[in-house]
Design an enzyme around this catalytic site. Sequence first.
Site, PDB file in Angstrom:
ATOM      1  N   GLY A  84       0.726  -1.189  -0.008  1.00  0.00           N
ATOM      2  CA  GLY A  84       0.018   0.103   0.127  1.00  0.00           C
ATOM      3  C   GLY A  84       1.053   1.344  -0.116  1.00  0.00           C
ATOM      4  N   GLN A 193      -7.621   0.058   3.650  1.00  0.00           N
ATOM      5  CA  GLN A 193      -8.686  -0.582   4.503  1.00  0.00           C
ATOM      6  C   GLN A 193     -10.046  -1.170   4.164  1.00  0.00           C
ATOM      7  OE1 GLN A 193      -8.113  -1.165   7.727  1.00  0.00           O
ATOM      8  NE2 GLN A 193      -5.832  -0.646   7.645  1.00  0.00           N
ATOM      9  N   SER A 213      -3.696  -3.310  -0.412  1.00  0.00           N
ATOM     10  CA  SER A 213      -2.278  -4.018  -0.066  1.00  0.00           C
ATOM     11  C   SER A 213      -3.077  -5.319   0.534  1.00  0.00           C
ATOM     12  CB  SER A 213      -1.906  -3.116   1.304  1.00  0.00           C
ATOM     13  OG  SER A 213      -0.830  -4.014   1.932  1.00  0.00           O
ATOM     14  N   THR A 251      12.125  -7.905 -10.624  1.00  0.00           N
ATOM     15  CA  THR A 251      11.245  -9.141 -10.989  1.00  0.00           C
ATOM     16  C   THR A 251      10.046  -9.193 -10.128  1.00  0.00           C
ATOM     17  OG1 THR A 251      13.296 -10.152 -11.363  1.00  0.00           O
ATOM     18  CG2 THR A 251      11.556 -11.560 -11.099  1.00  0.00           C
ATOM     19  N   CYS A 338       4.014   4.937  19.430  1.00  0.00           N
ATOM     20  CA  CYS A 338       5.140   5.393  20.206  1.00  0.00           C
ATOM     21  C   CYS A 338       6.434   5.516  19.325  1.00  0.00           C
ATOM     22  CB  CYS A 338       5.634   4.363  21.343  1.00  0.00           C
ATOM     23  SG  CYS A 338       7.023   4.909  22.270  1.00  0.00           S
TER      24      CYS A 338
HETATM   25  C1  LIG Z   1      -1.569  -0.565   6.062  1.00  0.00           C
HETATM   26  C2  LIG Z   1      -1.874   0.759   5.345  1.00  0.00           C
HETATM   27  C3  LIG Z   1      -1.334   1.227   4.397  1.00  0.00           C
HETATM   28  C4  LIG Z   1       0.238   0.666   4.210  1.00  0.00           C
HETATM   29  O1  LIG Z   1       0.279  -0.551   3.210  1.00  0.00           O
HETATM   30  P1  LIG Z   1       1.331  -1.469   3.478  1.00  0.00           P
HETATM   31  O2  LIG Z   1       1.064  -2.444   2.334  1.00  0.00           O
HETATM   32  O3  LIG Z   1       1.846  -1.761   4.798  1.00  0.00           O
HETATM   33  O4  LIG Z   1       2.630  -0.774   2.920  1.00  0.00           O
HETATM   34  C5  LIG Z   1      -1.572   2.216   3.525  1.00  0.00           C
HETATM   35  N1  LIG Z   1      -2.512   2.858   3.832  1.00  0.00           N
HETATM   36  C6  LIG Z   1      -3.441   2.437   5.018  1.00  0.00           C
HETATM   37  C7  LIG Z   1      -4.767   3.187   5.065  1.00  0.00           C
HETATM   38  C8  LIG Z   1      -3.236   1.365   5.594  1.00  0.00           C
HETATM   39  O5  LIG Z   1      -4.006   0.974   6.426  1.00  0.00           O
END
Ligand SMILES: *Cc1c(COP(=O)(O)O)cnc(C)c1O
Length: 411
Positions: A84, A193, A213, A251, A338
Amino acid sequence: MGVLVMKGRDNLRNHMVYADNAATTKMSPAAIKAMLPYMETIWGNPSSLYGAGQRAAEALQSARERIAACFGASAGEIYFTSGGSEADNQAIISAAKIGERKGKKHIISSAFEHHAVLHTLKKLEKAGFEIELLDVHENGLIHPSQVADAIREDTCLVTIMYANNEIGSIQPIVEIGAICKEKGVLFHTDAVQAAGHLPIHVVEQNIDMLSLSAHKFHGPKGIGVLYARKGIPLTNIIEGGAQERGKRGGTENVPAILGMATALEEACAHMEENTKMVLKLRNRLIEGLSKIPHSVLNGDLEKRLPGNVNFCFEGIEGESLLLLLDDKGICASSGSACTSGSLDPSHVLLAIGRPHEVAHGSLRLSLCEENTEEEVEYILQSVPDIVEYLRGISPLWKDKVKGKRAFLLPE
Ligand SMILES: *Cc1c(COP(=O)(O)O)cnc(C)c1O
């Protein structure tokens, strides 16, 4: 931390209660199974011309088609990325470059986007772009009229997330897409999400670019998709070979891509029944946790991801709550990440107007269809006790009880 830790885990429940599905999900057995042949037998490089490579290339193409079909796109509009974050980076940078060529350097987004979006925008701001972050209402929603009002002649991109990862609020994507389409402005949505959890159709919803993602819908980590409508020229983030039609070198991660395709198809095929199950659990959690005095639910109650629960409890620190929940075998999350030793409260909770002190006491529980009613009851037994315990040892809370300080959240 005294009594609570001494009590340790409930003997009846020494297995893990996983309630952090917004952070990542457990892989589905079908997705794991779909990956194995591409590690064991069909492990050739898809760019190789001999048969073993071509079989991998064919699998890649079929995964592209299957993924595209899940949200109304075509295979040629799918670009595989490392997840993502990379998809968000590439979408935003590509739109910025397109805009720059036309002298348009104004970008509209919101204050509660994922850092993959916000940090990319920060970088563009340093490079001379004007970034306008829309305010988010207290319920975690952006109104389409805010977007309409913000669009200017020189706006090159609107990027608004589909659903927020912390408070679960679902944005009016169709309406925002329609406004952008009418005004001729590119519209990107971080749907990480939403994908696999909410119905998505890029054409009907006027979405020009979309990020997803795999590990947020029971697929493998380190793989994602950038959808870009046909005709939108992407800018490379990763230079290299001619993979992904020259737009993303490297790749291809064939096993992960096949795992992602299976996980997405599975999530979309079972979306209705999963939603029904998860909603029931979520609503029970919300109902139970609302009874804790001086607490507030974050995010809209209706326009909300099926699995998302997010509360602030006045007078406690989210980190302490998480540690004590972990001791009871419950995996959850707090907005107040944190980061690098500093205790910054969540930018999302600040964006919806929670005061710093309240934002520090947040708890996110994110459920999936594998959670059970028994687990929810266990969480509902655990959280109120821990909140009471933490308040009991807080000098700040004592001051409030004695009337020396004001309560910020109503009883
Ligand atoms: C988890 C998340 C990402 C990042 O995705 P990754 O695959 O972990 O890099 C981006 N945007 C939202 C809203 C997410 O919840």
